[in-house]
Motif scaffolding. Structure first.
Motif, PDB file in Angstrom:
ATOM      1  N   LEU A 292       0.839  -1.203   0.000  1.00  0.00           N
ATOM      2  CA  LEU A 292       0.000   0.000   0.000  1.00  0.00           C
ATOM      3  C   LEU A 292       0.874   1.254   0.000  1.00  0.00           C
ATOM      4  N   MET A 293       1.904   1.267   0.827  1.00  0.00           N
ATOM      5  CA  MET A 293       2.795   2.423   0.871  1.00  0.00           C
ATOM      6  C   MET A 293       3.551   2.584  -0.442  1.00  0.00           C
ATOM      7  N   LEU A 294       3.968   1.484  -1.037  1.00  0.00           N
ATOM      8  CA  LEU A 294       4.692   1.557  -2.308  1.00  0.00           C
ATOM      9  C   LEU A 294       3.800   2.114  -3.420  1.00  0.00           C
ATOM     10  N   HIS A 295       2.533   1.702  -3.435  1.00  0.00           N
ATOM     11  CA  HIS A 295       1.589   2.264  -4.406  1.00  0.00           C
ATOM     12  C   HIS A 295       1.442   3.781  -4.191  1.00  0.00           C
ATOM     13  N   ALA A 296       1.354   4.184  -2.905  1.00  0.00           N
ATOM     14  CA  ALA A 296       1.209   5.604  -2.581  1.00  0.00           C
ATOM     15  C   ALA A 296       2.430   6.397  -3.046  1.00  0.00           C
ATOM     16  N   ILE A 297       3.617   5.865  -2.812  1.00  0.00           N
ATOM     17  CA  ILE A 297       4.846   6.526  -3.251  1.00  0.00           C
ATOM     18  C   ILE A 297       4.854   6.678  -4.772  1.00  0.00           C
ATOM     19  N   ALA A 298       4.420   5.636  -5.473  1.00  0.00           N
ATOM     20  CA  ALA A 298       4.359   5.700  -6.932  1.00  0.00           C
ATOM     21  C   ALA A 298       3.434   6.815  -7.393  1.00  0.00           C
ATOM     22  N   GLY A 299       2.296   6.948  -6.726  1.00  0.00           N
ATOM     23  CA  GLY A 299       1.353   8.002  -7.099  1.00  0.00           C
ATOM     24  C   GLY A 299       1.914   9.392  -6.881  1.00  0.00           C
ATOM     25  N   VAL A 300       2.647   9.569  -5.787  1.00  0.00           N
ATOM     26  CA  VAL A 300       3.273  10.874  -5.523  1.00  0.00           C
ATOM     27  C   VAL A 300       4.358  11.156  -6.557  1.00  0.00           C
ATOM     28  N   ARG A 301       5.162  10.140  -6.868  1.00  0.00           N
ATOM     29  CA  ARG A 301       6.203  10.309  -7.888  1.00  0.00           C
ATOM     30  C   ARG A 301       5.592  10.711  -9.239  1.00  0.00           C
ATOM     31  N   ASP A 302       4.505  10.039  -9.606  1.00  0.00           N
ATOM     32  CA  ASP A 302       3.901  10.285 -10.920  1.00  0.00           C
ATOM     33  C   ASP A 302       3.311  11.692 -11.058  1.00  0.00           C
ATOM     34  N   THR A 303       2.967  12.312  -9.942  1.00  0.00           N
ATOM     35  CA  THR A 303       2.309  13.628  -9.985  1.00  0.00           C
ATOM     36  C   THR A 303       3.220  14.750  -9.511  1.00  0.00           C
ATOM     37  N   LEU A 304       4.468  14.432  -9.204  1.00  0.00           N
ATOM     38  CA  LEU A 304       5.364  15.441  -8.636  1.00  0.00           C
ATOM     39  C   LEU A 304       5.595  16.588  -9.610  1.00  0.00           C
ATOM     40  N   GLY A 305       5.760  16.285 -10.881  1.00  0.00           N
ATOM     41  CA  GLY A 305       5.982  17.348 -11.862  1.00  0.00           C
ATOM     42  C   GLY A 305       4.811  18.307 -11.942  1.00  0.00           C
ATOM     43  N   ASP A 306       3.599  17.779 -11.870  1.00  0.00           N
ATOM     44  CA  ASP A 306       2.403  18.615 -11.941  1.00  0.00           C
ATOM     45  C   ASP A 306       2.263  19.527 -10.725  1.00  0.00           C
ATOM     46  N   THR A 307       2.871  19.144  -9.605  1.00  0.00           N
ATOM     47  CA  THR A 307       2.652  19.857  -8.347  1.00  0.00           C
ATOM     48  C   THR A 307       3.848  20.691  -7.903  1.00  0.00           C
ATOM     49  N   MET A 308       4.869  20.814  -8.746  1.00  0.00           N
ATOM     50  CA  MET A 308       6.056  21.565  -8.334  1.00  0.00           C
ATOM     51  C   MET A 308       5.740  23.022  -7.996  1.00  0.00           C
ATOM     52  N   LEU A 309       4.719  23.611  -8.620  1.00  0.00           N
ATOM     53  CA  LEU A 309       4.362  24.990  -8.300  1.00  0.00           C
ATOM     54  C   LEU A 309       3.843  25.097  -6.870  1.00  0.00           C
ATOM     55  N   VAL A 310       3.157  24.076  -6.394  1.00  0.00           N
ATOM     56  CA  VAL A 310       2.688  24.049  -5.004  1.00  0.00           C
ATOM     57  C   VAL A 310       3.870  23.886  -4.054  1.00  0.00           C
ATOM     58  N   LEU A 311       4.817  23.020  -4.422  1.00  0.00           N
ATOM     59  CA  LEU A 311       5.955  22.719  -3.564  1.00  0.00           C
ATOM     60  C   LEU A 311       6.995  23.841  -3.575  1.00  0.00           C
ATOM     61  N   ALA A 312       7.082  24.571  -4.683  1.00  0.00           N
ATOM     62  CA  ALA A 312       8.040  25.671  -4.845  1.00  0.00           C
ATOM     63  C   ALA A 312       7.300  26.841  -5.474  1.00  0.00           C
ATOM     64  N   PRO A 313       6.518  27.601  -4.689  1.00  0.00           N
ATOM     65  CA  PRO A 313       5.551  28.543  -5.262  1.00  0.00           C
ATOM     66  C   PRO A 313       6.090  29.918  -5.631  1.00  0.00           C
ATOM     67  N   PHE A 314       7.326  30.253  -5.240  1.00  0.00           N
ATOM     68  CA  PHE A 314       7.850  31.595  -5.479  1.00  0.00           C
ATOM     69  C   PHE A 314       9.147  31.533  -6.287  1.00  0.00           C
ATOM     70  N   MET A 315       9.547  32.672  -6.844  1.00  0.00           N
ATOM     71  CA  MET A 315      10.817  32.711  -7.567  1.00  0.00           C
ATOM     72  C   MET A 315      11.957  32.253  -6.669  1.00  0.00           C
ATOM     73  N   ASN A 316      11.976  32.737  -5.429  1.00  0.00           N
ATOM     74  CA  ASN A 316      13.051  32.366  -4.507  1.00  0.00           C
ATOM     75  C   ASN A 316      13.052  30.878  -4.200  1.00  0.00           C
ATOM     76  N   SER A 317      11.883  30.230  -4.263  1.00  0.00           N
ATOM     77  CA  SER A 317      11.797  28.791  -3.978  1.00  0.00           C
ATOM     78  C   SER A 317      12.745  27.997  -4.864  1.00  0.00           C
ATOM     79  N   TRP A 318      12.924  28.450  -6.098  1.00  0.00           N
ATOM     80  CA  TRP A 318      13.720  27.700  -7.066  1.00  0.00           C
ATOM     81  C   TRP A 318      15.215  27.860  -6.850  1.00  0.00           C
ATOM     82  N   ARG A 319      15.618  28.869  -6.090  1.00  0.00           N
ATOM     83  CA  ARG A 319      17.026  29.001  -5.727  1.00  0.00           C
ATOM     84  C   ARG A 319      17.455  27.867  -4.794  1.00  0.00           C
ATOM     85  N   ARG A 320      16.513  27.321  -4.067  1.00  0.00           N
ATOM     86  CA  ARG A 320      16.829  26.219  -3.148  1.00  0.00           C
ATOM     87  C   ARG A 320      17.330  24.989  -3.899  1.00  0.00           C
ATOM     88  N   PHE A 321      16.942  24.856  -5.168  1.00  0.00           N
ATOM     89  CA  PHE A 321      17.363  23.686  -5.954  1.00  0.00           C
ATOM     90  C   PHE A 321      18.696  23.903  -6.664  1.00  0.00           C
TER      91      PHE A 321
END
Length: 459
Positions: A292-321
């Motif tokens: 169950l946890m492995l399926h959940a991890i897969a789902g998060v991995r598959d949608t990570l690109g779509d949600t990067m704006l939520v995870l890094a919402p500001f210009m400065n957020s991208w300096r962290r990478f």
């Protein structure tokens, strides 16, 4: 208009507070906007009971503002109905006292005139995903970690911000001193006040460490119900900021305030429980990771690109990478591997969970929690396979492939994303996208001092 409070909101909470804290002459009423910023008002003591009886009117346009509080008309949330107010009600269990300020504090949430949740509010987006999980037989549990800098109000001779002096000795920190207990002792008057405030705000703060940079610290929060875990971030950041001001310093929650030092993350720990509170991510009898946890991890991995704006919402957020020592800029997963986006800590057995390490502490915790849970539930429904864990160090900036490479790329990816629209709801998705486009355009016209020094009289 419906003036019935939402389920769980009780006048007794206000009455108990007033009896326990007769010294509280005012209460901060805090509505969290799409950036995670508290908007609202400070009411007087005699007004508190009416907040619980009839709610409080506030403008829905608060969710269509940029980070500076300016309206973004393209959000569809500004004056679209003549600028009428919506009704805000207390978040049950969030009323507490701020001893350092002498005021109370209560979180509120926004509702339509007929009593339905206002669908452009991030907290309601999270509650919808929690309801979806519970309908499937899962009770989400979690916690966030908060990394931040304590910064002096006084700038150095070059006009730059600098680490705050220690609250106990007045000395200025000069070295990283990662996980130094003596450093915590020198800052102990400040942290003592933070912990005292947390006790009166039902904020379960746990360990504190000096982090990986000069003047940087991390506070952990106890694992609990997922909605309260997100509330804890809002309450915690506000508490830390407010206490810091009273010590002559400022708390900085930018993702990357100092270009050559570590960034500030907001790691999310998540698991799913059954009706009896048992951990559904617990290892099997054979010691293997839960499917169950492995399926959940897969789902998060598959949608990570779509949600990067939520995870890094500001210009400065991208300096962290830009320097990714402990700031994963990838969509890999691994076992106790801090260079991967999704880490399964070594805590085995009944305590098993995964840690999402991509979000900066500048992100809105409700949105981060909502898209992470939505991705996990999608992976579970599809019985998705996360692939093999990455057991090596992922060095450098690995953005690319399935992930956006810049803030603008993330905005455009989010705008096109059917997953993000479904997870957050159409109105919130549209509003958040428009606000971020407006912020990008605002900063695109700014010329920095670094550009002047590098290009001004050379090219």
């Amino acid at each position: 208009m419906n003036l019935q409070p939402p389920p769980g909101v009780s006048l007794s909470e206000a009455a108990d507070f007033l009896a326990k804290y007769p010294q509280a002459e005012a209460i901060d009423v805090v509505l969290t906007d799409c950036h995670g910023i508290g908007r609202g008002k400070t009411i007087r003591r005699h007004e508190l009971e009416s907040l619980y009886l009839t709610g409080r009117a506030m403008p829905a346009s608060l969710f269509g503002q940029d980070v500076a509080g300016d309206d973004v008309e393209a959000s569809g949330l500004v004056l679209n109905d003549g600028g009428s107010d919506k009704r805000c009600w207390p978040v049950a269990g969030s009323l507490g006292f701020q001893p350092h300020a002498g005021r109370g504090q209560v979180l509120v949430s926004m509702y339509e005139a007929d009593g339905t949740p206002f669908d452009a509010e991030p907290r309601h987006a999270l509650l919808r995903q929690i309801a979806r999980a519970r309908a499937a037989g899962f009770d989400p549990m979690g916690a966030f970690e908060l990394e931040f800098y304590l910064v002096d109000r006084e700038r150095d001779a070059a006009g730059r911000y600098q680490p705050a002096r220690y609250a106990l000795t007045g000395r200025r920190p000069l070295a990283h001193n990662t996980m130094s207990v003596d450093e915590l002792d020198e800052m102990s008057p400040f942290f003592d006040a933070v912990y005292e405030g947390a006790r009166h705000l039902d904020l379960p703060l746990e360990s504190v460490i000096s982090e990986y940079a000069v003047g940087q610290y991390e506070l952990t929060i106890r694992y609990r119900d997922f909605a309260r875990a997100a509330d804890d971030v809002i309450v915690g950041k506000r508490l830390i900021r407010s206490v810091a001001r009273r010590f002559g310093m400022e708390a900085c929650f930018m993702a990357k305030p100092f270009g050559r030092q570590a960034g500030n993350g907001m790691h999310l720990h998540l698991s799913l429980a059954d009706d009896a509170g048992g951990n559904l991510f617990a290892d099997g009898a054979d010691g293997k990771l839960s499917p169950l946890m492995l399926h959940a991890i897969a789902g998060v991995r598959d949608t990570l690109g779509d949600t990067m704006l939520v995870l890094a919402p500001f210009m400065n957020s991208w300096r962290r990478f830009a320097s990714t020592v402990y700031s994963p800029a990838n969509d890999a997963w691994g076992l106790d591997n801090r260079t991967t986006a999704i880490r399964v800590p070594e805590t085995a057995g009944k305590a098993r969970h995964f840690e999402h390490r991509v979000a900066g502490v500048d992100a809105n915790p409700y949105l981060v929690a909502a898209v992470t849970l939505a991705g996990a539930l999608g992976g579970i429904a599809a019985k998705a396979d996360p692939g093999p864990p990455n057991d090596g160090r992922l060095a450098g900036n690995n953005l690319g492939g399935r992930l956006p490479r810049s803030w603008l790329d993330a905005i455009e990816t989010f705008e096109r994303s059917a997953f993000a629209k479904e997870a957050l709801g159409a109105r919130l998705h549209r509003g958040f996208t428009a606000v971020k486009h407006a912020e990008w355009e605002r900063l695109a016209h700014e010329v920095s001092d670094s550009e002047w020094s590098l290009y001004g009289f050379v090219v």
